[in-house]
Write an enzyme that holds these catalytic residues in place. Structure first.
Site, PDB file in Angstrom:
ATOM      1  N   TYR A  32      33.251  41.626  45.932  1.00  0.00           N
ATOM      2  CA  TYR A  32      33.770  39.812  46.891  1.00  0.00           C
ATOM      3  C   TYR A  32      32.437  39.836  47.764  1.00  0.00           C
ATOM      4  CZ  TYR A  32      38.695  39.008  45.336  1.00  0.00           C
ATOM      5  OH  TYR A  32      39.601  38.857  44.964  1.00  0.00           O
ATOM      6  N   LYS A  53      33.057  37.230  35.245  1.00  0.00           N
ATOM      7  CA  LYS A  53      32.486  38.283  36.003  1.00  0.00           C
ATOM      8  C   LYS A  53      31.739  39.273  35.662  1.00  0.00           C
ATOM      9  CE  LYS A  53      37.204  38.000  38.098  1.00  0.00           C
ATOM     10  NZ  LYS A  53      36.652  37.338  38.908  1.00  0.00           N
ATOM     11  N   HIS A  71      35.857  32.922  44.700  1.00  0.00           N
ATOM     12  CA  HIS A  71      36.179  34.153  44.133  1.00  0.00           C
ATOM     13  C   HIS A  71      34.722  35.293  43.132  1.00  0.00           C
ATOM     14  CE1 HIS A  71      38.757  31.141  42.542  1.00  0.00           C
ATOM     15  NE2 HIS A  71      37.382  30.707  41.688  1.00  0.00           N
TER      16      HIS A  71
END
Lengths: 148, 310
Positions: free
Chosen positions: B247, B286, B255
């Site tokens: 993070y 991601k 997020h």
């Protein structure tokens, strides 16, 4: 039906292709990887119409590497074609990255499916999710839960 | 070469610009707190090899240093759920090791408890209500229940009532309160939160010696320490098939950007696995981070992203 005439063998156009023969002459020693490299070469140059695609041998890795520009005047990129069932380690990926160009890893399936993945040195922030964002009210949350 | 540094934090999609400003302000405050928490030594309880933190000031200090951990306790008021958990805070092995290297961790060792001390410990448990007091209360309870049994109109025969009355009259002489029936209050909350030595001794598990560090866990720790040193917050990434979720700031506010997968430089991976993990990463927006520790002591990172070439 004339059964006496032997069936004409289809010409293996790949093996006769000058680029394929050029790759073979690099003597990398892995025919599966050469085949994969050729398929990627054809995809980049003929299907995606990349500006310039060339091939060379990677000295440390014993593989055929491709290099090219997507657009004229654009940045040079390295493409590493590999058969999908082959193993790879982080060190060899770093060696290819050391060439200094952005790297595209291409996994070639047995059915000639090509999957390209971008590999970059360092930490690349992903693209943020696209808006507009709406706070879901309780009713929608309940509905969604019922659907699950 | 693109680098992600915590200064370029993107707020999560659910946060509004005003809360982002508030977040920046709270960053300044937390920096002061961070300086304070640097000197704080946290008390860790070990259950087998799992490190747990019980005290509020320990949890705050650890969060101030950028270590997230995971709450694993149930909440007394809402026990049968795991959406919201309470204390204790379970630390990752890497978090425990990092605190240990900074000298910010204290693990109370289990001293050899002598028999004399053990009896003293059990004596102290009578503090709730002494044996004598409980005997008196139990006797009163028994009498009232007998009375209730006698006075309730039931289809029992008269002889039963006679028997009960007789029993009641002799109760004072014959009643004994067994020691095994003694109610004991064991203050688990106190035991975890303070250094109440009697309670801690009783509730503490045996400290198991830490085994030899495997090369995989060593590699994971190097990556953890490097990323934490760059200001990232890390949690475990079992849900995403990786080693850590990275993070850019506190997980309550952002997020995660990366799924970190730790491997050694020479570890061989099947290309299919690389595709799997890259696909997973692109589905959840991601970047997959392949992390390897170098022999020189640093860590190299390779970001793996969808190329966009269909």
């Amino acid at each position: 039906i004339d059964r006496c005439t032997p069936k004409k063998q289809p010409t293996n156009w790949i093996q006769q292709h000058p680029v394929y023969q050029g790759m073979k002459s690099l003597e990398v020693g892995d025919s599966a990887q050469i085949h994969a490299a050729f398929l990627v070469y054809m995809d980049l140059s003929e299907a995606r119409h990349w500006n310039k695609v060339s091939y060379m041998k990677s000295p440390e890795l014993e593989v055929v590497l491709l290099e090219g520009r997507e657009l004229e005047g654009g940045p040079v990129q390295t493409v590493l074609p590999l058969p999908v069932h082959q193993n790879v380690n982080h060190r060899s990926l770093r060696r290819v990255l050391d060439r200094g160009f952005p790297l595209l890893l291409c996994a070639v399936g047995s059915d000639s499916t090509l999957v390209y993945q971008r590999m970059t040195d360092g930490l690349v922030t992903p693209d943020p999710p696209v808006g507009p964002f709406q706070d879901v009210d309780r009713r929608h949350q309940r509905k969604r839960r019922q659907q699950d | 070469m693109a680098t992600d540094d915590p200064g370029n934090r993107r707020p999560s999609p659910l946060s509004l610009s005003s809360s982002f400003r508030q977040g920046l302000m709270s960053d300044q405050i937390s920096e002061e707190q961070e300086a304070e928490s640097q000197s704080h030594v946290v008390a860790v309880s070990l259950v087998d090899s799992t490190p747990l933190l019980w005290r509020m000031q320990d949890l705050r200090a650890v969060r101030g240093q950028g270590l997230v951990g995971a709450l694993v306790g149930s909440l007394a008021r809402v026990p049968r759920q795991n959406g919201r958990m309470g204390r204790p805070l379970q630390l990752l092995q890497e978090e425990q090791r990092l605190l240990g290297e900074q000298g910010a961790i204290a693990m109370a060792t289990r001293k050899q408890v002598s028999e004399e001390r053990r009896s003293l410990v059990f004596e102290s448990f009578d503090s709730y209500r002494s044996y004598e007091e409980q005997t008196v209360l139990a006797l009163e309870d028994k009498k009232s229940s007998l009375l209730r049994a006698m006075t309730t109109p039931t289809p029992h025969t008269e002889s039963k009532h006679v028997a009960l009355r007789g029993h009641l009259e002799t109760l004072d002489h014959h009643f004994t309160f067994p020691r095994s029936g003694l109610a004991v209050q064991l203050s688990t909350a106190r035991a975890g939160l303070t250094y109440c030595p009697e309670d801690r001794v009783y509730l503490q598990a045996d400290r198991s010696p830490r085994g030899p560090v495997s090369p995989q866990s060593e590699a994971k720790y190097q990556v953890f320490r490097d990323l934490r040193g760059r200001g990232f917050y890390l949690t475990s990434a079992g849900k995403f098939g990786g080693d850590f979720l990275v993070y850019p700031g506190d997980p309550l506010r952002f997020h995660s950007h990366f799924i970190a997968i730790c491997l050694s430089l020479d570890e061989s991976m099947c290309l299919l696995d690389v595709l799997t993990v890259a696909r997973l990463g692109s589905n959840v927006k991601k970047t997959v981070l392949l992390c390897s520790a170098t022999p020189e002591g640093g860590v190299v990172y390779t970001s793996l992203q969808w190329s966009g070439m269909v």
